[in-house]
Design a protein around this motif. Structure first.
Motif, PDB file in Angstrom:
ATOM      1  N   GLU A  51      18.960   4.280   6.413  1.00 13.91           N
ATOM      2  CA  GLU A  51      18.678   2.882   6.753  1.00 13.91           C
ATOM      3  C   GLU A  51      17.184   2.720   7.038  1.00 13.91           C
ATOM      4  O   GLU A  51      16.550   3.584   7.653  1.00 13.91           O
ATOM      5  CB  GLU A  51      19.498   2.467   7.970  1.00 13.91           C
ATOM      6  N   GLY A  52      16.635   1.619   6.551  1.00 18.46           N
ATOM      7  CA  GLY A  52      15.211   1.362   6.766  1.00 18.46           C
ATOM      8  C   GLY A  52      14.344   1.689   5.569  1.00 18.46           C
ATOM      9  O   GLY A  52      13.140   1.421   5.595  1.00 18.46           O
ATOM     10  N   PHE A  53      14.962   2.249   4.530  1.00 22.43           N
ATOM     11  CA  PHE A  53      14.234   2.558   3.297  1.00 22.43           C
ATOM     12  C   PHE A  53      14.930   1.861   2.133  1.00 22.43           C
ATOM     13  O   PHE A  53      16.166   1.864   2.048  1.00 22.43           O
ATOM     14  CB  PHE A  53      14.176   4.061   3.055  1.00 22.43           C
ATOM     15  N   PRO A  59       0.817  -1.217   0.000  1.00 24.84           N
ATOM     16  CA  PRO A  59       0.000   0.000   0.000  1.00 24.84           C
ATOM     17  C   PRO A  59       0.849   1.265   0.000  1.00 24.84           C
ATOM     18  O   PRO A  59       2.051   1.232   0.287  1.00 24.84           O
ATOM     19  CB  PRO A  59      -0.804  -0.115   1.294  1.00 24.84           C
ATOM     20  N   TRP A  60       0.197   2.374  -0.317  1.00 28.64           N
ATOM     21  CA  TRP A  60       0.856   3.679  -0.311  1.00 28.64           C
ATOM     22  C   TRP A  60       0.526   4.432   0.970  1.00 28.64           C
ATOM     23  O   TRP A  60      -0.631   4.492   1.392  1.00 28.64           O
ATOM     24  CB  TRP A  60       0.390   4.520  -1.501  1.00 28.64           C
ATOM     25  N   GLU A  61       1.557   5.014   1.575  1.00 25.48           N
ATOM     26  CA  GLU A  61       1.401   6.018   2.630  1.00 25.48           C
ATOM     27  C   GLU A  61       2.369   7.147   2.292  1.00 25.48           C
ATOM     28  O   GLU A  61       3.465   7.229   2.865  1.00 25.48           O
ATOM     29  CB  GLU A  61       1.679   5.437   4.024  1.00 25.48           C
ATOM     30  N   ALA A 104      10.082  -0.964   7.459  1.00 23.73           N
ATOM     31  CA  ALA A 104       9.486  -1.335   8.750  1.00 23.73           C
ATOM     32  C   ALA A 104       7.963  -1.401   8.653  1.00 23.73           C
ATOM     33  O   ALA A 104       7.332  -2.313   9.204  1.00 23.73           O
ATOM     34  CB  ALA A 104       9.914  -0.349   9.829  1.00 23.73           C
ATOM     35  N   ASP A 105       7.379  -0.428   7.958  1.00 23.21           N
ATOM     36  CA  ASP A 105       5.918  -0.388   7.838  1.00 23.21           C
ATOM     37  C   ASP A 105       5.406  -1.084   6.582  1.00 23.21           C
ATOM     38  O   ASP A 105       4.194  -1.244   6.410  1.00 23.21           O
ATOM     39  CB  ASP A 105       5.433   1.070   7.832  1.00 23.21           C
ATOM     40  N   ASP A 106       6.332  -1.500   5.699  1.00 22.95           N
ATOM     41  CA  ASP A 106       5.982  -2.162   4.442  1.00 22.95           C
ATOM     42  C   ASP A 106       4.974  -1.336   3.643  1.00 22.95           C
ATOM     43  O   ASP A 106       3.896  -1.813   3.254  1.00 22.95           O
ATOM     44  CB  ASP A 106       5.440  -3.573   4.693  1.00 22.95           C
ATOM     45  N   VAL A 107       5.344  -0.071   3.384  1.00 24.01           N
ATOM     46  CA  VAL A 107       4.497   0.814   2.574  1.00 24.01           C
ATOM     47  C   VAL A 107       5.383   1.595   1.607  1.00 24.01           C
ATOM     48  O   VAL A 107       6.549   1.875   1.899  1.00 24.01           O
ATOM     49  CB  VAL A 107       3.693   1.802   3.456  1.00 24.01           C
ATOM     50  N   TRP A 108       4.824   1.926   0.457  1.00 21.51           N
ATOM     51  CA  TRP A 108       5.493   2.861  -0.446  1.00 21.51           C
ATOM     52  C   TRP A 108       5.319   4.266   0.090  1.00 21.51           C
ATOM     53  O   TRP A 108       4.223   4.645   0.517  1.00 21.51           O
ATOM     54  CB  TRP A 108       4.898   2.804  -1.850  1.00 21.51           C
ATOM     55  N   VAL A 109       6.397   5.044   0.071  1.00 22.36           N
ATOM     56  CA  VAL A 109       6.313   6.406   0.605  1.00 22.36           C
ATOM     57  C   VAL A 109       6.662   7.469  -0.440  1.00 22.36           C
ATOM     58  O   VAL A 109       6.361   8.650  -0.254  1.00 22.36           O
ATOM     59  CB  VAL A 109       7.215   6.594   1.835  1.00 22.36           C
ATOM     60  N   LEU A 110       7.309   7.054  -1.556  1.00 23.33           N
ATOM     61  CA  LEU A 110       7.804   8.043  -2.510  1.00 23.33           C
ATOM     62  C   LEU A 110       8.030   7.375  -3.868  1.00 23.33           C
ATOM     63  O   LEU A 110       8.424   6.215  -3.939  1.00 23.33           O
ATOM     64  CB  LEU A 110       9.128   8.632  -2.008  1.00 23.33           C
ATOM     65  N   GLN A 111       7.754   8.126  -4.938  1.00 27.28           N
ATOM     66  CA  GLN A 111       8.069   7.675  -6.292  1.00 27.28           C
ATOM     67  C   GLN A 111       9.114   8.606  -6.883  1.00 27.28           C
ATOM     68  O   GLN A 111       8.987   9.833  -6.781  1.00 27.28           O
ATOM     69  CB  GLN A 111       6.813   7.687  -7.160  1.00 27.28           C
ATOM     70  N   VAL A 112      10.148   8.038  -7.509  1.00 28.94           N
ATOM     71  CA  VAL A 112      11.231   8.830  -8.099  1.00 28.94           C
ATOM     72  C   VAL A 112      11.206   8.657  -9.612  1.00 28.94           C
ATOM     73  O   VAL A 112      11.261   7.536 -10.124  1.00 28.94           O
ATOM     74  CB  VAL A 112      12.608   8.396  -7.552  1.00 28.94           C
ATOM     75  N   ASN A 113      11.118   9.782 -10.319  1.00 22.20           N
ATOM     76  CA  ASN A 113      11.101   9.785 -11.775  1.00 22.20           C
ATOM     77  C   ASN A 113      12.448  10.256 -12.311  1.00 22.20           C
ATOM     78  O   ASN A 113      13.035  11.201 -11.781  1.00 22.20           O
ATOM     79  CB  ASN A 113      10.001  10.714 -12.292  1.00 22.20           C
ATOM     80  N   ARG A 165      10.410   2.379  -0.427  1.00 26.34           N
ATOM     81  CA  ARG A 165       9.590   1.693   0.574  1.00 26.34           C
ATOM     82  C   ARG A 165      10.128   1.921   1.975  1.00 26.34           C
ATOM     83  O   ARG A 165      11.340   1.881   2.194  1.00 26.34           O
ATOM     84  CB  ARG A 165       9.555   0.185   0.288  1.00 26.34           C
ATOM     85  N   ASP A 166       9.225   2.195   2.883  1.00 23.08           N
ATOM     86  CA  ASP A 166       9.545   2.167   4.311  1.00 23.08           C
ATOM     87  C   ASP A 166       9.469   0.695   4.709  1.00 23.08           C
ATOM     88  O   ASP A 166       8.378   0.112   4.779  1.00 23.08           O
ATOM     89  CB  ASP A 166       8.522   3.007   5.082  1.00 23.08           C
TER      90      ASP A 166
END
Length: 218
Positions: A69-71, A9-11, A105-114, A102-103
């Motif tokens: 770390e963590g991403f 999921p996305w956050e 720890a929380d298993d979520v997408w946090v950012l998209q890089v183009n 992805r974060d």
């Protein structure tokens, strides 16, 4: 190992949190897409499912390497749009975009890089290198967050605008400076003359008429 992007999921981060996440980067990056339009206007035009930043393609590995770390970074795979693989496993010569952050720890997408194009002195439109803009006009500093200029974001959206892109355009065009609006109109007429948006732009060659797109293909 391949994964499915739709299973995560996305956050999305907000703009200040994005700047904090990328604070160690030594390469140029900038908020882009709808998030850049919202930041320039100082308000949310509409709900956004994600948040985008852009970077010159050659600088993408360095941006990814700067993540704390963590991403983790994930690139498109070879088996369809939904497949993603660890960025480190992607072929070096592949068109690595969009890259998802992805974060873990929380298993979520946090950012998209183009990945976009650019030269030392100017941003370059990836779809047509004839269109350029000096970096100090293409990327604005808005309260410490590098933000893509609104006229540039509109040109990206103009190729095949969706109904939600029409909402963005209506909110943003009226707020452009005279210089930004003139650049945007020239870009639409010269680069995307068949866009549905070009019919609202007057041609510099026929100021009393609507744009050249009127008699062009739909």
């Amino acid at each position: 190992m391949p994964s499915r992007r739709s299973l995560t999921p996305w956050e999305p981060l907000d703009a200040p949190s994005t700047a904090e996440l990328l604070s160690a980067a030594t390469v140029r990056w900038w908020l882009s897409g709808g998030a850049a339009l919202d930041r320039r206007l100082g308000r949310a035009i509409r709900p956004r499912e994600n948040i985008d930043v852009s970077v010159v393609a050659a600088d993408l590995p360095a941006l990814v390497a700067s993540l704390p770390e963590g991403f983790s970074a994930w690139a498109p795979g070879e088996e369809g749009e939904d497949e993603v693989i660890p960025f480190a496993d992607a072929p070096a010569d592949a068109d690595l975009q969009p890259v998802l952050i992805r974060d873990d720890a929380d298993d979520v997408w946090v950012l998209q890089v183009n990945a976009e194009d650019g030269a030392p002195r100017a941003w370059v439109y990836k779809r047509d290198p004839r269109l350029t803009l000096p970096w100090d006009r293409a990327v604005l500093d808005i309260d410490g967050v590098p933000t893509g200029a609104p006229e540039v974001q509109l040109v990206w959206k103009a190729l095949r605008p969706r109904p939600e892109d029409d909402v963005d355009k209506e909110a943003v065009v009226a707020e452009l400076t005279d210089e930004a609006r003139a650049w945007y109109e020239r870009a639409i007429l010269s680069i995307h003359p068949h866009s549905s948006w070009s019919i609202h732009v007057r041609s510099p060659f026929a100021p009393a008429k609507a744009s050249w797109n009127r008699k062009g293909p739909a």
